[in-house]
Design a protein around this motif. Structure first.
Motif, PDB file in Angstrom:
ATOM      1  N   ILE A   7       0.956  -1.287   0.023  1.00  0.00           N
ATOM      2  CA  ILE A   7       0.027  -0.095  -0.093  1.00  0.00           C
ATOM      3  C   ILE A   7       0.847   1.217   0.075  1.00  0.00           C
ATOM      4  N   VAL A   8       0.855   2.010  -1.233  1.00  0.00           N
ATOM      5  CA  VAL A   8       1.983   3.044  -1.146  1.00  0.00           C
ATOM      6  C   VAL A   8       1.227   4.376  -0.573  1.00  0.00           C
ATOM      7  N   ALA A   9       1.778   5.076   0.552  1.00  0.00           N
ATOM      8  CA  ALA A   9       1.306   6.067   1.299  1.00  0.00           C
ATOM      9  C   ALA A   9       2.231   7.059   1.526  1.00  0.00           C
ATOM     10  N   ALA A  10       3.196   7.245   0.903  1.00  0.00           N
ATOM     11  CA  ALA A  10       4.480   8.079   1.148  1.00  0.00           C
ATOM     12  C   ALA A  10       4.378   9.284   0.423  1.00  0.00           C
ATOM     13  N   GLY A  11       3.354   9.702  -0.224  1.00  0.00           N
ATOM     14  CA  GLY A  11       3.110  10.687  -1.020  1.00  0.00           C
ATOM     15  C   GLY A  11       2.795  12.180  -0.100  1.00  0.00           C
ATOM     16  N   ARG A  12       2.987  13.232  -0.738  1.00  0.00           N
ATOM     17  CA  ARG A  12       2.884  14.580   0.198  1.00  0.00           C
ATOM     18  C   ARG A  12       1.476  15.127   0.265  1.00  0.00           C
ATOM     19  N   GLU A  14       0.091  17.015  -2.215  1.00  0.00           N
ATOM     20  CA  GLU A  14      -0.129  18.494  -2.248  1.00  0.00           C
ATOM     21  C   GLU A  14      -1.392  18.967  -2.858  1.00  0.00           C
ATOM     22  N   ARG A  15      -1.897  18.111  -3.754  1.00  0.00           N
ATOM     23  CA  ARG A  15      -2.991  18.805  -4.418  1.00  0.00           C
ATOM     24  C   ARG A  15      -4.308  18.682  -3.520  1.00  0.00           C
ATOM     25  N   ALA A  16      -4.477  18.057  -2.374  1.00  0.00           N
ATOM     26  CA  ALA A  16      -5.425  17.913  -1.558  1.00  0.00           C
ATOM     27  C   ALA A  16      -5.198  19.103  -0.479  1.00  0.00           C
ATOM     28  N   PRO A  23      -0.988  15.179   5.108  1.00  0.00           N
ATOM     29  CA  PRO A  23      -1.319  14.362   3.822  1.00  0.00           C
ATOM     30  C   PRO A  23      -2.616  13.721   3.965  1.00  0.00           C
ATOM     31  N   LYS A  24      -3.139  13.796   2.639  1.00  0.00           N
ATOM     32  CA  LYS A  24      -4.824  13.181   2.567  1.00  0.00           C
ATOM     33  C   LYS A  24      -4.852  11.706   3.121  1.00  0.00           C
ATOM     34  N   GLN A  25      -3.712  10.806   3.018  1.00  0.00           N
ATOM     35  CA  GLN A  25      -4.147   9.455   3.388  1.00  0.00           C
ATOM     36  C   GLN A  25      -4.256   9.549   4.738  1.00  0.00           C
ATOM     37  N   TYR A  26      -4.031  10.649   5.760  1.00  0.00           N
ATOM     38  CA  TYR A  26      -4.267  10.556   7.207  1.00  0.00           C
ATOM     39  C   TYR A  26      -5.504  11.348   7.473  1.00  0.00           C
ATOM     40  N   GLY A  81       9.137   5.174   2.170  1.00  0.00           N
ATOM     41  CA  GLY A  81       9.140   5.603   0.754  1.00  0.00           C
ATOM     42  C   GLY A  81      10.218   6.307   0.264  1.00  0.00           C
ATOM     43  N   GLY A  82      10.180   6.453  -0.970  1.00  0.00           N
ATOM     44  CA  GLY A  82      11.008   7.350  -1.887  1.00  0.00           C
ATOM     45  C   GLY A  82      10.465   8.826  -2.384  1.00  0.00           C
ATOM     46  N   ARG A  83      11.245   9.216  -3.516  1.00  0.00           N
ATOM     47  CA  ARG A  83      10.657  10.616  -3.688  1.00  0.00           C
ATOM     48  C   ARG A  83       9.777  10.491  -4.670  1.00  0.00           C
ATOM     49  N   THR A  84       9.595   9.266  -5.440  1.00  0.00           N
ATOM     50  CA  THR A  84       8.696   8.972  -6.555  1.00  0.00           C
ATOM     51  C   THR A  84       7.715   8.078  -6.014  1.00  0.00           C
ATOM     52  N   ARG A  85       6.669   7.811  -6.546  1.00  0.00           N
ATOM     53  CA  ARG A  85       5.777   6.682  -6.293  1.00  0.00           C
ATOM     54  C   ARG A  85       6.474   5.537  -6.750  1.00  0.00           C
ATOM     55  N   GLN A  86       7.054   5.386  -7.917  1.00  0.00           N
ATOM     56  CA  GLN A  86       7.750   4.251  -8.425  1.00  0.00           C
ATOM     57  C   GLN A  86       8.843   3.687  -7.280  1.00  0.00           C
ATOM     58  N   GLN A  87       9.727   4.740  -6.716  1.00  0.00           N
ATOM     59  CA  GLN A  87      10.651   4.422  -5.935  1.00  0.00           C
ATOM     60  C   GLN A  87       9.925   3.981  -4.580  1.00  0.00           C
ATOM     61  N   SER A  88       8.709   4.475  -4.131  1.00  0.00           N
ATOM     62  CA  SER A  88       8.189   4.018  -2.879  1.00  0.00           C
ATOM     63  C   SER A  88       7.550   2.640  -3.209  1.00  0.00           C
ATOM     64  N   VAL A  89       6.951   1.992  -4.377  1.00  0.00           N
ATOM     65  CA  VAL A  89       6.807   0.730  -4.715  1.00  0.00           C
ATOM     66  C   VAL A  89       7.709  -0.042  -4.608  1.00  0.00           C
ATOM     67  N   HIS A 107      -1.185  -0.964  -4.525  1.00  0.00           N
ATOM     68  CA  HIS A 107      -2.373  -0.384  -4.287  1.00  0.00           C
ATOM     69  C   HIS A 107      -2.308   1.166  -3.601  1.00  0.00           C
ATOM     70  N   ASP A 108      -2.932   2.124  -4.230  1.00  0.00           N
ATOM     71  CA  ASP A 108      -2.712   3.466  -3.635  1.00  0.00           C
ATOM     72  C   ASP A 108      -3.678   3.474  -2.261  1.00  0.00           C
ATOM     73  N   ALA A 109      -2.842   4.020  -1.202  1.00  0.00           N
ATOM     74  CA  ALA A 109      -3.645   4.328   0.158  1.00  0.00           C
ATOM     75  C   ALA A 109      -5.000   5.263  -0.285  1.00  0.00           C
ATOM     76  N   VAL A 110      -4.781   6.119  -1.063  1.00  0.00           N
ATOM     77  CA  VAL A 110      -5.944   7.014  -1.274  1.00  0.00           C
ATOM     78  C   VAL A 110      -7.081   6.482  -2.311  1.00  0.00           C
ATOM     79  N   ARG A 111      -7.137   5.153  -2.106  1.00  0.00           N
ATOM     80  CA  ARG A 111      -8.341   4.681  -2.851  1.00  0.00           C
ATOM     81  C   ARG A 111      -8.765   3.630  -1.932  1.00  0.00           C
ATOM     82  N   VAL A 214     -12.696   4.910  -6.501  1.00  0.00           N
ATOM     83  CA  VAL A 214     -11.837   6.198  -7.070  1.00  0.00           C
ATOM     84  C   VAL A 214     -10.709   6.706  -6.225  1.00  0.00           C
ATOM     85  N   LYS A 215      -9.756   7.391  -6.725  1.00  0.00           N
ATOM     86  CA  LYS A 215      -8.511   8.093  -6.226  1.00  0.00           C
ATOM     87  C   LYS A 215      -9.038   9.366  -5.348  1.00  0.00           C
ATOM     88  N   LEU A 216      -8.759   9.221  -4.248  1.00  0.00           N
ATOM     89  CA  LEU A 216      -9.130  10.765  -3.686  1.00  0.00           C
ATOM     90  C   LEU A 216      -7.774  11.757  -3.848  1.00  0.00           C
TER      91      LEU A 216
HETATM   92  O1  C5P Z   1       0.844  11.472  -6.314  1.00  0.00           O
HETATM   93  P1  C5P Z   1       0.021  10.198  -6.701  1.00  0.00           P
HETATM   94  O2  C5P Z   1      -1.685  10.519  -6.363  1.00  0.00           O
HETATM   95  O3  C5P Z   1       0.141   9.626  -7.727  1.00  0.00           O
HETATM   96  O4  C5P Z   1      -0.080   9.083  -5.586  1.00  0.00           O
HETATM   97  C1  C5P Z   1      -0.544   7.847  -5.663  1.00  0.00           C
HETATM   98  C2  C5P Z   1      -0.038   7.059  -4.348  1.00  0.00           C
HETATM   99  O5  C5P Z   1       1.152   7.173  -4.252  1.00  0.00           O
HETATM  100  C3  C5P Z   1      -0.595   7.738  -2.994  1.00  0.00           C
HETATM  101  O6  C5P Z   1      -1.250   6.844  -2.187  1.00  0.00           O
HETATM  102  C4  C5P Z   1       0.749   8.239  -2.394  1.00  0.00           C
HETATM  103  O7  C5P Z   1       0.880   8.589  -1.201  1.00  0.00           O
HETATM  104  C5  C5P Z   1       1.571   7.305  -3.056  1.00  0.00           C
HETATM  105  N1  C5P Z   1       3.265   8.032  -3.249  1.00  0.00           N
HETATM  106  C6  C5P Z   1       3.926   7.356  -2.710  1.00  0.00           C
HETATM  107  N2  C5P Z   1       5.811   8.066  -2.599  1.00  0.00           N
HETATM  108  C7  C5P Z   1       5.769   9.129  -3.454  1.00  0.00           C
HETATM  109  C8  C5P Z   1       4.389   9.665  -4.158  1.00  0.00           C
HETATM  110  C9  C5P Z   1       2.989   9.091  -4.043  1.00  0.00           C
HETATM  111  O8  C5P Z   1       4.001   6.416  -1.923  1.00  0.00           O
HETATM  112  N3  C5P Z   1       6.914   9.602  -3.264  1.00  0.00           N
END
Ligand code: C5P
Length: 234
Positions: A7-12, A14-16, A23-26, A81-89, A107-111, A214-216
């Protein structure tokens, strides 16, 4: 097959509206953080093995508090996680390497509105021999190509176009090798995992996604999700 879950949840997020509101996942929907709803679906699915939550180092406390609210958190571990979603996966996949799973769902945490029925559908497609499965729904809106200045250039046929969802699901060794090859090639910004499989020339099979899944992304999505859950509870 046994399913590892990432479950990827390391994004910031920013759009929310982060960082002011976090961060929106919390953020809470229906009285619980978004990620609680998502983790709940996977931890109560009878085919889940280990669940790896990929989190941002700054979110340790938020994550701990969310996990404490779950009925069953025994399968859940976390990794940074990492700087990009790919790195986090990839960080999540490497955490699963020793656990001996044959397949993985990413899976995206925000779904949070993912359902067991969709997980079962994907599992069946994998059991039928597919090694990469992408849940997706046919595009419903009429599509236009436009200029940055707001002028329509043309109408784009939506025939054969699908909107990609998660969990994108794979034979574990197949997707790990594809991710490692992407890093070796200096690519670190694929926006989804099926795209990495496609880049590797692997066949990706479509499975019927769910319109609810849906993706929040923006603030309004969170408000609508909260309202939907609150309505369901009454
Ligand atoms: O940024 P985006 O909406 O594509 O993010 C999709 C999912 O990837 C989110 O659940 C977000 O937390 C995760 N993500 C991550 N590491 C990042 C960027 C996004 O785990 N560096």
């Amino acid at each position: 097959p046994s399913f590892g879950i990432v479950i990827v949840a390391a994004g910031r997020g920013e759009r929310a509206g982060a960082p002011t509101e976090g961060p929106k996942q919390y953020r809470p929907i229906g009285g619980k953080p978004v990620i609680c709803h998502t983790l709940d679906v996977f931890s109560t699915w009878n085919r889940s093995g280990r669940i790896v939550a990929v989190i941002h180092p700054d979110d340790e406390a938020l994550f701990r508090r969310a996990v404490e609210q779950l009925d069953d958190n025994t399968k859940i571990v976390s990794v940074h996680g990492g700087r990009t979603r790919q790195q986090s996966v990839l960080a999540g996949l490497r955490m699963l390497e020793m656990s001996g799973v044959s397949h993985v769902m990413i899976h995206d945490a925000v779904r949070p509105f993912i359902e067991h029925a969709l997980l079962d559908r994907i599992a069946e497609t994998l059991a039928d021999g597919a090694s990469c499965v992408l849940p997706a729904i046919p595009v419903a809106d009429t599509l236009k190509r436009g200029t940055a200045h707001g002028h329509v250039i043309e109408t784009v046929s939506r025939e054969g176009l699908f909107a990609a969802q998660t969990p994108q699901s794979f034979r574990f060794e197949t997707i790990l090798a594809a991710h490692e090859a992407a890093v070796a090639a200096g690519r670190d910004n694929f926006t989804d995992d099926a795209a990495i499989a496609e880049w590797q020339g692997l066949p990706v099979t479509l499975a019927a996604g769910s319109p609810d899944n849906v993706k929040l992304t923006v603030k309004r999505d969170l408000a609508m999700a909260d309202e939907k859950l609150t309505r369901t509870l009454i």
